[in-house]
Write a protein that holds these residues in place. Structure first.
Motif, PDB file in Angstrom:
ATOM      1  N   LEU A 256      31.491  -0.776  26.210  1.00 39.46           N
ATOM      2  CA  LEU A 256      30.535  -0.165  26.308  1.00 39.46           C
ATOM      3  C   LEU A 256      29.543  -0.255  27.684  1.00 39.46           C
ATOM      4  CD1 LEU A 256      28.837  -0.949  22.655  1.00 39.46           C
ATOM      5  CD2 LEU A 256      28.773   1.333  24.064  1.00 39.46           C
ATOM      6  N   VAL A 257      29.531  -1.263  28.116  1.00 44.01           N
ATOM      7  CA  VAL A 257      28.804  -1.457  29.457  1.00 44.01           C
ATOM      8  C   VAL A 257      29.343  -0.467  30.463  1.00 44.01           C
ATOM      9  CG1 VAL A 257      27.930  -3.077  31.080  1.00 44.01           C
ATOM     10  CG2 VAL A 257      27.875  -3.702  28.710  1.00 44.01           C
TER      11      VAL A 257
ATOM     12  N   LEU B 267      24.147  -7.387  21.633  1.00 44.67           N
ATOM     13  CA  LEU B 267      24.640  -7.187  22.949  1.00 44.67           C
ATOM     14  C   LEU B 267      23.644  -5.800  23.376  1.00 44.67           C
ATOM     15  CD1 LEU B 267      27.149  -6.579  25.322  1.00 44.67           C
ATOM     16  CD2 LEU B 267      27.088  -4.511  23.866  1.00 44.67           C
TER      17      LEU B 267
ATOM     18  N   PHE C 197      26.793 -18.594  23.696  1.00 43.35           N
ATOM     19  CA  PHE C 197      27.684 -17.758  23.101  1.00 43.35           C
ATOM     20  C   PHE C 197      28.764 -18.632  22.361  1.00 43.35           C
ATOM     21  CE2 PHE C 197      31.605 -15.192  24.150  1.00 43.35           C
ATOM     22  CZ  PHE C 197      31.254 -14.158  23.305  1.00 43.35           C
TER      23      PHE C 197
ATOM     24  N   LEU D 175      27.772  -7.345  17.897  1.00 45.43           N
ATOM     25  CA  LEU D 175      27.433  -6.228  18.665  1.00 45.43           C
ATOM     26  C   LEU D 175      26.162  -5.980  18.915  1.00 45.43           C
ATOM     27  CD1 LEU D 175      29.626  -5.004  20.419  1.00 45.43           C
ATOM     28  CD2 LEU D 175      30.063  -3.476  18.615  1.00 45.43           C
TER      29      LEU D 175
ATOM     30  N   ILE E 145      34.876  -8.688  20.093  1.00 49.30           N
ATOM     31  CA  ILE E 145      33.658  -8.066  20.136  1.00 49.30           C
ATOM     32  C   ILE E 145      33.249  -7.982  21.850  1.00 49.30           C
ATOM     33  CG2 ILE E 145      31.143  -8.554  19.965  1.00 49.30           C
ATOM     34  CD1 ILE E 145      32.253  -9.958  17.053  1.00 49.30           C
ATOM     35  N   LEU E 146      33.605  -9.091  22.303  1.00 47.19           N
ATOM     36  CA  LEU E 146      33.086  -9.176  23.885  1.00 47.19           C
ATOM     37  C   LEU E 146      33.819  -7.932  24.575  1.00 47.19           C
ATOM     38  CD1 LEU E 146      31.447 -10.711  25.806  1.00 47.19           C
ATOM     39  CD2 LEU E 146      33.495 -11.967  26.427  1.00 47.19           C
TER      40      LEU E 146
ATOM     41  N   ILE F 192      25.901 -12.439  22.299  1.00 44.52           N
ATOM     42  CA  ILE F 192      26.364 -11.970  23.686  1.00 44.52           C
ATOM     43  C   ILE F 192      24.724 -11.687  24.397  1.00 44.52           C
ATOM     44  CG2 ILE F 192      27.434 -10.246  24.906  1.00 44.52           C
ATOM     45  CD1 ILE F 192      29.247  -9.795  22.361  1.00 44.52           C
TER      46      ILE F 192
ATOM     47  N   ALA G 268      28.442   3.184  30.147  1.00 45.07           N
ATOM     48  CA  ALA G 268      27.219   3.529  30.299  1.00 45.07           C
ATOM     49  C   ALA G 268      26.934   3.357  31.909  1.00 45.07           C
ATOM     50  CB  ALA G 268      26.388   2.455  29.617  1.00 45.07           C
TER      51      ALA G 268
ATOM     52  N   ALA H 244      32.147  -4.781  23.754  1.00 44.92           N
ATOM     53  CA  ALA H 244      30.983  -4.925  24.566  1.00 44.92           C
ATOM     54  C   ALA H 244      31.004  -4.489  25.950  1.00 44.92           C
ATOM     55  CB  ALA H 244      30.329  -6.238  24.300  1.00 44.92           C
ATOM     56  N   MET H 245      32.129  -4.897  26.539  1.00 47.09           N
ATOM     57  CA  MET H 245      32.343  -4.887  28.102  1.00 47.09           C
ATOM     58  C   MET H 245      32.637  -3.123  28.245  1.00 47.09           C
ATOM     59  SD  MET H 245      31.555  -7.410  29.532  1.00 47.09           S
ATOM     60  CE  MET H 245      30.808  -8.759  29.035  1.00 47.09           C
TER      61      MET H 245
ATOM     62  N   ILE I 220      28.484 -10.284  34.639  1.00 54.63           N
ATOM     63  CA  ILE I 220      30.030 -10.113  34.159  1.00 54.63           C
ATOM     64  C   ILE I 220      30.879 -11.293  34.713  1.00 54.63           C
ATOM     65  CG2 ILE I 220      31.780  -8.528  34.516  1.00 54.63           C
ATOM     66  CD1 ILE I 220      29.755  -7.144  32.887  1.00 54.63           C
TER      67      ILE I 220
ATOM     68  N   TRP J 122      20.589  -6.410  26.072  1.00 49.89           N
ATOM     69  CA  TRP J 122      20.560  -5.344  27.265  1.00 49.89           C
ATOM     70  C   TRP J 122      19.510  -4.447  27.403  1.00 49.89           C
ATOM     71  CZ3 TRP J 122      24.118  -0.348  28.168  1.00 49.89           C
ATOM     72  CH2 TRP J 122      23.996  -0.153  29.437  1.00 49.89           C
TER      73      TRP J 122
ATOM     74  N   MET K 223      22.956 -10.195  27.078  1.00 48.50           N
ATOM     75  CA  MET K 223      22.934  -9.648  28.256  1.00 48.50           C
ATOM     76  C   MET K 223      21.581  -9.794  29.093  1.00 48.50           C
ATOM     77  SD  MET K 223      25.880  -7.928  28.408  1.00 48.50           S
ATOM     78  CE  MET K 223      25.656  -6.736  29.685  1.00 48.50           C
TER      79      MET K 223
END
Lengths: 414, 295
Positions: free
Chosen positions: A16-17, B98, B29, B95, A9-10, B35, A20, A13-14, B227, B102, B37
């Motif tokens: 996706l970021v 996230l 987490f 998900l 999932i992570l 997650i 973007a 997610a990364m 990050i 965000w 953000m």
């Protein structure tokens, strides 16, 4: 929850970021294949000029002050009767610290508002973005900030310093003080990298050694390693071309490492009065800057400028070099238009050579060949009150030399 | 030699900052699989708390000390609010958490811009923390970095004690190991989640206070850090305090050595390559939680 699922999932997610972020960076381009110039609309009793500055985003802190001083000049000129009997009507646009937006807004000012000239831009990146727009439309931009040189455009007047009016005199000053070795610290983009190339060429020709050169990404705030390297190099001085907020982190780290203006002075070329205030005077006291103008520059023209600015925007607002250059730009344009007797861009350009103005920084003269202006170079020291006091000046205005043609050591640069 | 020790200290201090940021993240987490953000914006909230307090309390030392608990509560309360309003509805869809957090982080950034203006602001550090300690051999150790190191160590100790000794800590560990079993054993998992989120977000607030000693305070300061913090959590092993601590310092020292030998950007790439290589070897991270969870 299992750990493996969490990881997948992570990872998603990364991705996706990152996607973007990439999408946000994509630039819009406008290509209209017209090459004819658009003449300014001067049918009424006013003439429009464009103001193109970042009023939002990371550069707003600096560029809003430039917009303010352009407005001051326009007001003064209007109350004295305007230009060619027409009042100036400012049209302000926000470049939003985003280079494609600068290009779009420049196009809009020229083609829709039909302005006679545009005043603005700060970063070299924004100038590079609008340059083709002005050239294509044969319109005029007045650019008021010191920059890395090695550029010349028939449709841009550069009213800030080029390298031989700021960086080279700064180096001359260090050399005269007996500095034999330098350490270069800068942000990782076009201005510092080009400036440092020039500095290295200068050093080699003048018997100075460059002991190290480090770049931090724009906006970076981790300076532990750079400060360590600078400190252990034992250099006589540091030449700083960092831009924006990185300066805050750099000078905090510098002070906490025990380095001072006395033990290892730093010469900065993009920290002016406004930035000194926001970085914190206690971190900058005694450090050096190279510019053409300070709020403390003596002379009647500057006293008038500082008083007028403070009366309009507040007693706690300092004036700075780019603000002064922007203010002067409007007066230079007025003088060019009056000499030409018309707002026509080509005629204004032809009339530009030799135009002088008694500016707050002292007498400035337009050099028609390069479309830069002759300016006096100054080195100043940051005082406890946050203002910068001159410790050296070039005595007379220096003729602009954007490609450093008059310096033998700069042969391989352009 | 002087340089080597200086660089080692730089690495450890980068690690301490990473640790402070990652600690709260590891907790939320690991506990809930959320997650978050918006964690970076909780850091920002802590930094702005320090700034606001300094407008009221002019003695820089006092305002910094008072900022620590206040920032903890402010950021913690923001975390709880986020948990109640949004995250608790999304537990089964990690998900989506996230994307939602965000969005929240963007809203919080804009809010900060509206309240404090888009230019970054500064706080004054107490005089004690702007100096340094000179050791024999020309080695200097910056006081603000020492303070952050102490703060990170203090946070780790406090969190360890809280997790090992207190009833809340026992409940948190139970929920991490097997949420369903914990629930049927009578542990109010929803309340435990909320408390975990409070502590995790509060730790972000503390990190924010520490960061005011190093650089500027601005609406986007959190995005630069989030990050790196996630990397620490993933490499350390999700939900593992021990792993978070070791990896934070390891990455700090790796980053500092890379920076010294090459450049800042190349060092960053080196760290990423090292992480990818490590995860190929141990995809579950440095430490694994032995769990009886069936999910």
């Amino acid at each position: 929850m299992t750990l493996f699922r969490g990881r997948r999932i992570l990872a998603g997610a990364m991705t996706l970021v990152a996607a973007a972020a990439l999408a946000a960076c994509g630039s819009k381009t406008t290509d209209e294949n017209t090459s004819a110039g658009v003449s300014a609309d001067v049918s009424g009793d006013t003439v429009k000029v464009g103001l193109l500055n970042s009023l939002s985003g990371t550069m707003a802190i600096s560029e809003v002050t430039v917009r303010d001083s352009i407005m001051l000049a326009i007001e003064e000129i209007n109350s004295a009767g305007g230009v060619l009997d027409k009042k100036i009507e400012p049209v302000a646009e926000d470049g939003a610290s985003d280079w494609p937006t600068f290009a779009e807004k420049a196009e809009k000012l020229i083609r829709e508002d039909r302005v006679a000239a545009v005043f603005g831009c700060w970063t070299s990146a924004s100038r590079k973005a609008v340059k083709p727009v002005f050239e294509k439309n044969k319109a005029l931009l007045f650019y008021p900030v010191q920059y890395e040189g090695l550029e010349q455009s028939p449709y841009i007047f550069y009213t800030g310093a080029t390298t031989n009016q700021q960086i080279v005199p700064g180096l001359d000053y260090l050399k005269a003080q007996g500095a034999k070795s330098l350490y270069l610290v800068g942000s990782d983009y076009v201005f510092p990298r080009t400036a440092n190339k020039i500095i290295k060429a200068y050093a080699e020709a003048n018997g100075m050694t460059v002991l190290g050169e480090d770049y931090a990404p724009l906006g970076s705030t981790e300076f532990g390693t750079i400060t360590n390297k600078v400190k252990s190099s034992g250099a006589d001085a540091v030449f700083n071309t960092l831009n924006g907020d990185s300066n805050v982190a750099f000078f905090k780290e510098y002070k906490s490492a025990g380095l001072t203006a006395a033990s290892m002075p730093v010469v900065s070329v993009s920290i002016a009065e406004e930035e000194v205030k926001s970085i914190g005077t206690q971190y900058l006291e005694g450090q050096l800057t190279a510019w053409n103008y300070y709020q403390t520059t003596p002379g009647a023209a500057n006293e008038k400028f500082v008083a007028a600015y403070k009366a309009k925007y507040g007693a706690d607002k300092p004036t700075s070099d780019p603000m002064e250059a922007a203010y002067v730009s409007v007066y230079l344009w007025k003088a060019m238009v009056e000499k030409a007797g018309t707002f026509d861009v080509e005629k204004v350009r032809e009339a530009s050579d030799g135009i002088t103005f008694e500016a707050p920084e002292g007498l400035v003269t337009v050099d028609g060949a390069t479309q830069h202006i002759a300016k006096t170079a100054r080195v100043g020291k940051v005082g406890a009150d946050g203002l910068i006091t001159e410790v050296w000046n070039s005595g007379q205005p220096i003729t602009p030399d954007p490609y450093l043609k008059s310096y033998p050591w700069a042969g391989g640069l352009s | 030699m002087t340089v080597l020790i200086g660089q080692l200290f730089t690495g450890v201090s980068i690690g301490a900052v990473l640790l402070l940021i990652a600690l709260g993240l590891a907790l939320t987490f690991g506990q809930m699989g959320v997650i978050n953000m918006a964690h970076g914006e909780f850091i920002m909230a802590g930094a702005y708390t320090t700034y606001v307090l300094q407008q009221v309390i002019t003695a820089a030392g006092w305002s910094l000390l008072i900022a620590l608990p206040v920032a903890f509560v402010v950021a913690g309360a923001m975390g709880v609010l986020l948990e109640i309003l949004l995250i608790r509805r999304l537990y089964a869809r990690p998900l989506d958490t996230l994307l939602v957090t965000w969005g929240v982080s963007l809203i919080l950034q804009q809010l900060a811009r509206d309240v404090f203006g888009s230019p970054n602001v500064q706080t004054r550090a107490p005089d004690l923390l702007t100096g340094n300690i000179a050791l024999p051999g020309g080695i200097t150790v910056a006081n603000n970095r020492l303070f952050i190191l102490a703060l990170a160590a203090g946070a780790v100790v406090a969190l360890t004690v809280a997790l090992r000794v207190t009833p809340l800590g026992r409940r948190i560990r139970a929920v991490v190991q097997n949420r369903d079993l914990a629930a049927v054993s009578g542990i109010p998992t929803a309340r435990v989640d909320r408390m975990t989120f409070f502590i995790g977000s509060g730790l972000a607030g503390i990190a924010g206070v520490a960061l005011t000693l190093l650089g500027p305070i601005g609406p986007t300061m959190g995005t630069n850090l989030i990050i790196d913090a996630f990397l620490v959590v993933v490499v350390g092993g999700i939900g593992q305090l021990k792993g978070t601590v070791i990896v934070a310092f390891a990455l700090g020292v790796l980053q500092a050595s890379g920076e010294y030998l090459t450049t800042l950007s190349v060092a960053k790439v080196m760290v990423f390559i090292a992480i990818v290589a490590f995860l190929q070897w141990r995809p579950q991270g440095m430490f694994t939680l032995r769990t009886r969870s069936l999910a």
